[in-house]
Design a protein around this motif. Structure first.
Motif, PDB file in Angstrom:
ATOM      1  N   VAL A 112     102.321 -81.362 -17.975  1.00 43.10           N
ATOM      2  CA  VAL A 112     103.544 -81.700 -17.252  1.00 43.10           C
ATOM      3  C   VAL A 112     104.640 -82.137 -18.231  1.00 43.10           C
ATOM      4  CG1 VAL A 112     104.584 -83.281 -15.570  1.00 43.10           C
ATOM      5  CG2 VAL A 112     102.341 -82.246 -15.097  1.00 43.10           C
ATOM      6  N   ALA A 113     104.287 -82.970 -19.175  1.00 43.38           N
ATOM      7  CA  ALA A 113     105.275 -83.477 -20.133  1.00 43.38           C
ATOM      8  C   ALA A 113     105.855 -82.355 -20.991  1.00 43.38           C
ATOM      9  CB  ALA A 113     104.648 -84.543 -21.027  1.00 43.38           C
ATOM     10  N   ASN A 114     105.028 -81.361 -21.304  1.00 46.93           N
ATOM     11  CA  ASN A 114     105.466 -80.279 -22.185  1.00 46.93           C
ATOM     12  C   ASN A 114     105.690 -78.957 -21.456  1.00 46.93           C
ATOM     13  OD1 ASN A 114     105.493 -81.652 -24.836  1.00 46.93           O
ATOM     14  ND2 ASN A 114     103.360 -82.044 -24.292  1.00 46.93           N
ATOM     15  N   GLU A 115     105.660 -79.020 -20.119  1.00 46.68           N
ATOM     16  CA  GLU A 115     105.999 -77.885 -19.248  1.00 46.68           C
ATOM     17  C   GLU A 115     105.194 -76.625 -19.544  1.00 46.68           C
ATOM     18  OE1 GLU A 115     110.264 -77.531 -19.596  1.00 46.68           O
ATOM     19  OE2 GLU A 115     110.579 -79.262 -18.279  1.00 46.68           O
ATOM     20  N   HIS A 116     103.872 -76.770 -19.603  1.00 48.41           N
ATOM     21  CA  HIS A 116     103.008 -75.601 -19.790  1.00 48.41           C
ATOM     22  C   HIS A 116     101.833 -75.657 -18.818  1.00 48.41           C
ATOM     23  CE1 HIS A 116      99.884 -77.849 -22.000  1.00 48.41           C
ATOM     24  NE2 HIS A 116     100.867 -78.457 -22.636  1.00 48.41           N
ATOM     25  N   GLU A 117     101.069 -74.572 -18.769  1.00 44.09           N
ATOM     26  CA  GLU A 117      99.902 -74.471 -17.896  1.00 44.09           C
ATOM     27  C   GLU A 117      98.740 -75.260 -18.487  1.00 44.09           C
ATOM     28  OE1 GLU A 117      99.125 -70.285 -17.756  1.00 44.09           O
ATOM     29  OE2 GLU A 117     100.927 -69.876 -16.603  1.00 44.09           O
ATOM     30  N   ALA A 118      97.829 -75.668 -17.618  1.00 39.12           N
ATOM     31  CA  ALA A 118      96.596 -76.317 -18.073  1.00 39.12           C
ATOM     32  C   ALA A 118      95.512 -76.112 -17.032  1.00 39.12           C
ATOM     33  CB  ALA A 118      96.819 -77.814 -18.297  1.00 39.12           C
ATOM     34  N   SER A 119      94.273 -76.161 -17.495  1.00 41.45           N
ATOM     35  CA  SER A 119      93.129 -76.030 -16.610  1.00 41.45           C
ATOM     36  C   SER A 119      92.078 -77.040 -17.046  1.00 41.45           C
ATOM     37  CB  SER A 119      92.581 -74.603 -16.691  1.00 41.45           C
ATOM     38  OG  SER A 119      91.540 -74.420 -15.777  1.00 41.45           O
ATOM     39  N   VAL A 120      91.565 -77.795 -16.087  1.00 43.42           N
ATOM     40  CA  VAL A 120      90.573 -78.832 -16.371  1.00 43.42           C
ATOM     41  C   VAL A 120      89.530 -78.855 -15.254  1.00 43.42           C
ATOM     42  CG1 VAL A 120      92.191 -80.297 -17.659  1.00 43.42           C
ATOM     43  CG2 VAL A 120      91.893 -80.646 -15.212  1.00 43.42           C
ATOM     44  N   THR A 121      88.422 -79.509 -15.544  1.00 45.89           N
ATOM     45  CA  THR A 121      87.421 -79.790 -14.521  1.00 45.89           C
ATOM     46  C   THR A 121      87.288 -81.302 -14.435  1.00 45.89           C
ATOM     47  OG1 THR A 121      86.260 -77.725 -14.971  1.00 45.89           O
ATOM     48  CG2 THR A 121      85.049 -79.411 -13.758  1.00 45.89           C
ATOM     49  N   LEU A 122      87.559 -81.828 -13.245  1.00 49.29           N
ATOM     50  CA  LEU A 122      87.608 -83.277 -13.026  1.00 49.29           C
ATOM     51  C   LEU A 122      86.621 -83.709 -11.964  1.00 49.29           C
ATOM     52  CD1 LEU A 122      91.450 -83.512 -12.451  1.00 49.29           C
ATOM     53  CD2 LEU A 122      90.297 -84.474 -14.403  1.00 49.29           C
ATOM     54  N   LEU A 123      86.088 -84.897 -12.117  1.00 46.33           N
ATOM     55  CA  LEU A 123      85.367 -85.520 -11.018  1.00 46.33           C
ATOM     56  C   LEU A 123      86.412 -86.257 -10.196  1.00 46.33           C
ATOM     57  CD1 LEU A 123      82.584 -86.030  -9.734  1.00 46.33           C
ATOM     58  CD2 LEU A 123      82.551 -88.200 -10.983  1.00 46.33           C
ATOM     59  N   ASN A 124      86.641 -85.805  -8.974  1.00 44.55           N
ATOM     60  CA  ASN A 124      87.625 -86.425  -8.090  1.00 44.55           C
ATOM     61  C   ASN A 124      86.924 -87.067  -6.908  1.00 44.55           C
ATOM     62  OD1 ASN A 124      90.420 -84.105  -8.496  1.00 44.55           O
ATOM     63  ND2 ASN A 124      89.992 -86.002  -9.531  1.00 44.55           N
ATOM     64  N   TYR A 125      87.699 -87.813  -6.135  1.00 45.23           N
ATOM     65  CA  TYR A 125      87.168 -88.581  -5.013  1.00 45.23           C
ATOM     66  C   TYR A 125      87.872 -88.193  -3.722  1.00 45.23           C
ATOM     67  CZ  TYR A 125      84.967 -91.504  -8.518  1.00 45.23           C
ATOM     68  OH  TYR A 125      84.193 -91.950  -9.556  1.00 45.23           O
ATOM     69  N   LYS A 126      87.063 -87.979  -2.676  1.00 47.39           N
ATOM     70  CA  LYS A 126      87.607 -87.709  -1.342  1.00 47.39           C
ATOM     71  C   LYS A 126      88.037 -89.024  -0.695  1.00 47.39           C
ATOM     72  CE  LYS A 126      84.570 -83.765  -0.722  1.00 47.39           C
ATOM     73  NZ  LYS A 126      83.675 -83.056   0.183  1.00 47.39           N
ATOM     74  N   LYS A 127      88.698 -88.891   0.426  1.00 50.16           N
ATOM     75  CA  LYS A 127      89.166 -90.078   1.150  1.00 50.16           C
ATOM     76  C   LYS A 127      88.014 -91.027   1.483  1.00 50.16           C
ATOM     77  CE  LYS A 127      91.782 -91.496   5.222  1.00 50.16           C
ATOM     78  NZ  LYS A 127      92.543 -91.018   6.387  1.00 50.16           N
ATOM     79  N   ASP A 128      86.850 -90.466   1.815  1.00 50.73           N
ATOM     80  CA  ASP A 128      85.709 -91.306   2.185  1.00 50.73           C
ATOM     81  C   ASP A 128      84.953 -91.868   0.978  1.00 50.73           C
ATOM     82  OD1 ASP A 128      84.195 -89.175   1.197  1.00 50.73           O
ATOM     83  OD2 ASP A 128      83.354 -88.625   3.147  1.00 50.73           O
ATOM     84  N   GLY A 129      85.442 -91.575  -0.232  1.00 48.42           N
ATOM     85  CA  GLY A 129      84.827 -92.115  -1.440  1.00 48.42           C
ATOM     86  C   GLY A 129      83.802 -91.217  -2.100  1.00 48.42           C
TER      87      GLY A 129
END
Length: 164
Positions: free
Chosen positions: A85-102
């Motif tokens: 975002v800061a350098n205005e380019h594409e990126a791809s990552v794999t993240l452990l994210n959390y749903k609303k229910d945790g």
């Protein structure tokens, strides 16, 4: 804008190639954020994103997507997104994210800037795929290795310059 909705709808229908196991997975455009607004808030979220995360539309619009992060989210992967975002380019990552229910889910996330005719970034579009089953079946390292060696053909951009 109307054109942004058309682009998002087209991307939402994009299908990834069949995997070695013959399974077809669907990738969803899950959110768009408006560049230039403080904290890059979500301005559009697909129904698939809402189902995947358990949030309602009014709970996500106007917020930065970091609400999906939690104590086990890898800060290095988040830094890759921040850099894009800061350098205005594409990126791809794999993240452990959390749903609303945790509950957690493994999120293969791709972010890309959308530019206007002058080259200025006007939006960021995020494509998200729940890869939890793959991580559980094959392990995170295997999923990351496959993602880093995959070279899908990027979407055709011809004809979009100057339209946004």
């Amino acid at each position: 804008t109307k054109l942004l909705r058309v682009i998002l709808a087209a991307l939402a229908c994009w299908r990834r190639p069949r995997s070695n196991a013959g399974k077809r997975t669907r990738t969803h455009v899950t959110r768009a954020s408006r560049a230039g607004l403080a904290d890059n808030p979500i301005v559009w979220a697909s129904d698939a994103f809402l189902r995947m995360t358990g949030y309602d539309r009014d709970e996500v619009q106007g917020r930065n997507c970091r609400f999906l992060q939690g104590p086990k989210t890898d800060a290095r992967q988040v830094a890759v997104i921040r850099d894009a975002v800061a350098n205005e380019h594409e990126a791809s990552v794999t993240l452990l994210n959390y749903k609303k229910d945790g509950t957690t889910f493994w999120n293969r996330f791709f972010i890309a800037p959308l530019r206007d005719s002058d080259g200025a970034v006007t939006f960021y579009v995020g494509v998200q795929m729940d890869v939890t089953d793959s991580v559980n079946e094959h392990g995170l390292e295997t999923v990351l290795r496959r993602a880093s060696t995959a070279s899908p053909e990027p979407p055709k951009r011809a004809g979009l310059e100057g339209v946004l």
